[in-house]
Design a protein around this motif. Sequence first.
Motif, PDB file in Angstrom:
ATOM      1  N   ARG A 162       0.837  -1.192   0.000  1.00  0.00           N
ATOM      2  CA  ARG A 162       0.000   0.000   0.000  1.00  0.00           C
ATOM      3  C   ARG A 162       0.878   1.249   0.000  1.00  0.00           C
ATOM      4  NH1 ARG A 162      -5.307  -1.012   1.002  1.00  0.00           N
ATOM      5  NH2 ARG A 162      -5.757   1.106   1.681  1.00  0.00           N
ATOM      6  N   ASP A 196      -7.480   3.523  -3.866  1.00  0.00           N
ATOM      7  CA  ASP A 196      -8.421   2.839  -2.975  1.00  0.00           C
ATOM      8  C   ASP A 196      -9.361   3.795  -2.260  1.00  0.00           C
ATOM      9  OD1 ASP A 196      -7.573   0.285  -3.507  1.00  0.00           O
ATOM     10  OD2 ASP A 196      -6.159   0.201  -1.842  1.00  0.00           O
ATOM     11  N   LYS A 197      -8.796   4.740  -1.497  1.00  0.00           N
ATOM     12  CA  LYS A 197      -9.656   5.554  -0.658  1.00  0.00           C
ATOM     13  C   LYS A 197      -8.987   6.862  -0.273  1.00  0.00           C
ATOM     14  CE  LYS A 197     -10.249   4.300   3.613  1.00  0.00           C
ATOM     15  NZ  LYS A 197     -10.556   3.559   4.850  1.00  0.00           N
ATOM     16  N   SER A 199      -9.010   9.798   2.992  1.00  0.00           N
ATOM     17  CA  SER A 199      -9.411  10.121   4.358  1.00  0.00           C
ATOM     18  C   SER A 199      -9.125  11.588   4.624  1.00  0.00           C
ATOM     19  CB  SER A 199      -8.635   9.265   5.369  1.00  0.00           C
ATOM     20  OG  SER A 199      -8.836   7.893   5.141  1.00  0.00           O
ATOM     21  N   ASN A 225      -1.857  -0.201  10.973  1.00  0.00           N
ATOM     22  CA  ASN A 225      -2.933   0.768  11.149  1.00  0.00           C
ATOM     23  C   ASN A 225      -2.579   1.866  12.146  1.00  0.00           C
ATOM     24  OD1 ASN A 225      -5.009  -0.356   9.350  1.00  0.00           O
ATOM     25  ND2 ASN A 225      -4.921  -2.118  10.733  1.00  0.00           N
ATOM     26  N   ARG A 251      -6.267   3.583  13.313  1.00  0.00           N
ATOM     27  CA  ARG A 251      -7.568   3.046  12.918  1.00  0.00           C
ATOM     28  C   ARG A 251      -7.586   1.553  13.236  1.00  0.00           C
ATOM     29  NH1 ARG A 251      -6.924   3.395   6.306  1.00  0.00           N
ATOM     30  NH2 ARG A 251      -5.251   1.861   6.102  1.00  0.00           N
ATOM     31  N   SER A 253      -8.929  -0.967  11.239  1.00  0.00           N
ATOM     32  CA  SER A 253      -8.639  -1.749  10.031  1.00  0.00           C
ATOM     33  C   SER A 253      -8.642  -0.818   8.838  1.00  0.00           C
ATOM     34  CB  SER A 253      -9.688  -2.856   9.845  1.00  0.00           C
ATOM     35  OG  SER A 253     -10.935  -2.289   9.450  1.00  0.00           O
ATOM     36  N   VAL A 254      -8.250  -1.342   7.689  1.00  0.00           N
ATOM     37  CA  VAL A 254      -8.196  -0.513   6.476  1.00  0.00           C
ATOM     38  C   VAL A 254      -9.582  -0.022   6.067  1.00  0.00           C
ATOM     39  CG1 VAL A 254      -6.097  -1.571   5.596  1.00  0.00           C
ATOM     40  CG2 VAL A 254      -8.306  -2.576   5.015  1.00  0.00           C
ATOM     41  N   LYS A 255     -10.633  -0.627   6.588  1.00  0.00           N
ATOM     42  CA  LYS A 255     -11.992  -0.211   6.249  1.00  0.00           C
ATOM     43  C   LYS A 255     -12.444   0.986   7.086  1.00  0.00           C
ATOM     44  CE  LYS A 255     -13.439  -4.874   4.869  1.00  0.00           C
ATOM     45  NZ  LYS A 255     -14.415  -5.971   5.124  1.00  0.00           N
ATOM     46  N   ASP A 256     -11.724   1.243   8.189  1.00  0.00           N
ATOM     47  CA  ASP A 256     -12.133   2.301   9.107  1.00  0.00           C
ATOM     48  C   ASP A 256     -11.431   3.628   8.793  1.00  0.00           C
ATOM     49  OD1 ASP A 256     -13.830   0.648  10.782  1.00  0.00           O
ATOM     50  OD2 ASP A 256     -11.976  -0.297  11.480  1.00  0.00           O
ATOM     51  N   SER A 257     -11.940   4.683   9.409  1.00  0.00           N
ATOM     52  CA  SER A 257     -11.359   6.011   9.225  1.00  0.00           C
ATOM     53  C   SER A 257     -10.195   6.218  10.197  1.00  0.00           C
ATOM     54  CB  SER A 257     -12.422   7.090   9.478  1.00  0.00           C
ATOM     55  OG  SER A 257     -13.496   6.952   8.577  1.00  0.00           O
TER      56      SER A 257
END
Length: 317
Positions: A162, A196-197, A199, A225, A251, A253-257
């Motif tokens: 990543r 991916d995302k 933030s 994280n 955070r 996990s990678v799904k969280d902010s």
Amino acid sequence: MKLVQSITIDTKNKFQSTKLGGFSGLVIKGKDFYVVSDDRGRFGESRIYRLELSVPMEKSSAGIFKLDVKEKISLLKKNKKLPVFDLEALAPFDGGWILSSEGDLNAKPKIWPEIFFVKNKEIKQKIDLPEDFIPKFNGQQVRGLYNNKAFEGLYFDERSRRLLMVSESGLVQKKDGDLVFYILEYTEKNGEFSYDKMSQLDFNGKIEGSFLYNGASELTQVSENTLLLLTRSVQASLSLQYTNIVWLIKRRSVKDSWEIKDKYIINPENANEELNQNYEGMSLLEWNGRRYLVLVSDDNFNSFEKTVFSFFDFEVK
């Protein structure tokens, strides 16, 4: 964090026909320290310097470090058609370097901020930025990153593949100003980077709004994280006064902010003068079973600012 030592690098003399200074971004591999120069081509080609860390025998019991400039690494072949790069961050990848250039929106023609991969003195790949971060003009700027406030920090995690990058400031179209920063995340597979995302980190109320200038200048990963984010602010005073803060960002996990969990002020009021610097690079050092956080300052090629490497004992409890 506890200060161990600060080392000031003498930048008066040239090194391999280039002017030292403007150190932005820091990568540590073993005893080798890599910094990129952000001189915009004023004092030499696009380049990285390698410094070597050592502990002199007579000082080893006190843990006193020494740093020597050992190598200049030219990044690109000379070409009159190359734009002027304002290199602010670096991350090692596949035998080369991922680099961030802030561009120059005041230049004619305008030079856009870019993230690209360089290997063997050639740009092998440009990493696409989301549309929101690409400057757009309708007379005045109506979208994108503010001028000279693009991506100041890069980190590539070899284990998870990543790539993370942090913007120095916010977005024009959202009227973010300089207390909102963005972390973008990409995943690398077979040499290609997919977005991916995004933030958003809002520091309103966390950093004093009375500063003349604020900006995020670097990020580094502690664990999958857990990140450290470096910010710097310029105070209104009779002399140049910086406030440098390292923030702990976490955070689940990678799904969280990402959430801001803690902070450490590098140069409180009683700090020594060497810590009142324009810190722009940060990396972790593992040395003889101990962990250090190392920061490096950008002297902006000014005689009244310094190039300083500061070492801190570091622990996240």
